[in-house]
Motif scaffolding. Structure first.
Motif, mmCIF file in Angstrom:
data_model
loop_
_atom_site.group_PDB
_atom_site.id
_atom_site.type_symbol
_atom_site.label_atom_id
_atom_site.label_comp_id
_atom_site.label_asym_id
_atom_site.label_seq_id
_atom_site.Cartn_x
_atom_site.Cartn_y
_atom_site.Cartn_z
ATOM 1 N N ARG A 1 0.815 -1.207 0.000
ATOM 2 C CA ARG A 1 0.000 0.000 0.000
ATOM 3 C C ARG A 1 0.854 1.265 0.000
ATOM 4 O O ARG A 1 0.393 2.326 -0.398
ATOM 5 N N ASN A 2 2.118 1.163 0.471
ATOM 6 C CA ASN A 2 2.941 2.368 0.590
ATOM 7 C C ASN A 2 3.672 2.719 -0.699
ATOM 8 O O ASN A 2 3.974 3.879 -0.955
ATOM 9 N N TYR A 3 3.995 1.743 -1.543
ATOM 10 C CA TYR A 3 4.595 2.041 -2.843
ATOM 11 C C TYR A 3 4.377 0.862 -3.781
ATOM 12 O O TYR A 3 4.191 -0.268 -3.350
ATOM 13 N N GLN A 4 4.391 1.148 -5.084
ATOM 14 C CA GLN A 4 4.171 0.118 -6.088
ATOM 15 C C GLN A 4 5.405 -0.127 -6.945
ATOM 16 O O GLN A 4 5.662 -1.241 -7.368
ATOM 17 N N ARG A 5 6.166 0.919 -7.221
ATOM 18 C CA ARG A 5 7.360 0.754 -8.041
ATOM 19 C C ARG A 5 8.596 1.077 -7.223
ATOM 20 O O ARG A 5 8.525 1.759 -6.196
ATOM 21 N N ALA A 6 9.749 0.613 -7.693
ATOM 22 C CA ALA A 6 10.976 0.747 -6.914
ATOM 23 C C ALA A 6 11.500 2.178 -6.889
ATOM 24 O O ALA A 6 11.821 2.716 -5.832
ATOM 25 N N ASP A 7 11.596 2.803 -8.052
ATOM 26 C CA ASP A 7 12.200 4.129 -8.162
ATOM 27 C C ASP A 7 11.128 5.201 -8.013
ATOM 28 O O ASP A 7 10.270 5.368 -8.873
ATOM 29 N N ASN A 8 11.187 5.939 -6.895
ATOM 30 C CA ASN A 8 10.196 6.984 -6.627
ATOM 31 C C ASN A 8 10.807 8.375 -6.618
ATOM 32 O O ASN A 8 10.241 9.304 -6.044
#
Length: 256
Positions: free
Chosen positions: A152-159
Motif C-alpha cells: 500500500r505504501n509504494y508500487q514501483r521501486a524508483d520513486n
C-alpha cells in the motif's frame, strides 16, 4: 541527513522558546536578524564565515570582519543551541534529497524526503548472497513490480520523480512526447524539465544548504536551497554525517 533533518538541526529551536511558545524570531541558527554577536564580551564579532559583498571576503586590512577569507577551523564560531557548529557559513553541505523546485505544500508534513529507491539483497542462482564488492558492500537490486503486489505504501521501486516528472505528474503529457501510447515507458523528468536545454534539473541533482565562505548572507538562512549534480564538487561544498537517535528522546534517567 535529509533536507528536513538538516533544517531541523540548523534552526536549533530550543533557545528561542519558553515552554511551547516561540518568544524570539530566528532567521539564522541564532536568535534575531543580525549577523554580529550582541553579547557584551564579543559584541560586534561576526557569527559566521560568509561573503559580505563583491570582493569583500573578510573586511578591510587590519580588521578582519569574520576572521577568514576562505574556510576557517570548525570551532572559530559559536555553535547553535543544539551544539552544532557551522550550520550557517564556512562550508555549504549536501543533503540526501533530490532537488525539485517545489513549495512546502507539495511535501508531506512529517519527515518529507524525495529520493526513495527501494532495493533488496541480491542472491545467486543457488540462493546464496552475492559476494561483496571491492568496498565491502553486498550487491542490491531494485525491487520488481511483482514483488510489490499488495503493498500500500509504494508500487514501483524508483520513486525519485514521483508526481513530478513522470507521466502521472501532468493531466496531459502528450506535449512532452507526442508518440506516447499505452504500454510504452512513461516520460521521465528530463521531459518535464528539458534537461540540458532549459534547465539543469534531472534525477541526479541533490540539494545543498547552509551557505559558505563564498556566499552572501542570504544563503545562510536554513530555508534556502540550491542544487548541483551529485558527482560534482566545489571548493565551498562538503557534508556532515548524521544518525538517528535510538531510545528515549530524553535520555537515561528521563521521564518514562
Amino acid at each position: 541527513p535529509t533536507e528536513a533533518e538538516w533544517e531541523y538541526a540548523a534552526y536549533g529551536l530550543i533557545g528561542n522558546s519558553l515552554g511551547e511558545r516561540v518568544i524570539e524570531r530566528r532567521l539564522w541558527p541564532w536568535n534575531g536578524h543580525a549577523l554580529r554577536n550582541p553579547e557584551e564580551k564579543y559584541i560586534g564579532e561576526m557569527l559566521a564565515n560568509f561573503k559580505r559583498g563583491r570582493g569583500d571576503n573578510m573586511g578591510t586590512a587590519g580588521k578582519l570582519n569574520d576572521n577568514a577569507d576562505i574556510t576557517n577551523p570548525v570551532y572559530a564560531y559559536w555553535p547553535n543551541d543544539y551544539g552544532l557548529y557551522n550550520m550557517a557559513g564556512n562550508v555549504s553541505e549536501w543533503v540526501m534529497d533530490i532537488y525539485r523546485p517545489l513549495s512546502l505544500d507539495d511535501d508531506d508534513d512529517f519527515r518529507p524526503f524525495r529520493g526513495n529507491v527501494f532495493t533488496a539483497l541480491e542472491f545467486d542462482e543457488e540462493g546464496y548472497l552475492m559476494e561483496k564488492d571491492s568496498l565491502g558492500h553486498i550487491p542490491r537490486r531494485t525491487v520488481s513490480e511483482e514483488e510489490n503486489i499488495g503493498r500500500r505504501n509504494y508500487q514501483r521501486a524508483d520513486n525519485i520523480n514521483h508526481l513530478d516528472g513522470d507521466y502521472s505528474s501532468h493531466i496531459d503529457a502528450s506535449h512532452w512526447s507526442p508518440s506516447y501510447e499505452d504500454g510504452e515507458e512513461a516520460p521521465e523528468s528530463d521531459y518535464m524539465y528539458e534537461y540540458g536545454q532549459k534547465s539543469l534539473i534531472n534525477d541526479n541533482v541533490r540539494v545543498f544548504k547552509g551557505g559558505s565562505w563564498n556566499d552572501r548572507a542570504y544563503f545562510m538562512n536554513p530555508g534556502t536551497r540550491r542544487f548541483l549534480e551529485e558527482n560534482l564538487e566545489t571548493s565551498y561544498l562538503g557534508f556532515r554525517c548524521a544518525m538517528d537517535r535510538v531510545g528515549s528522546p530524553v535520555g537515561l534517567g528521563g521521564r518514562r
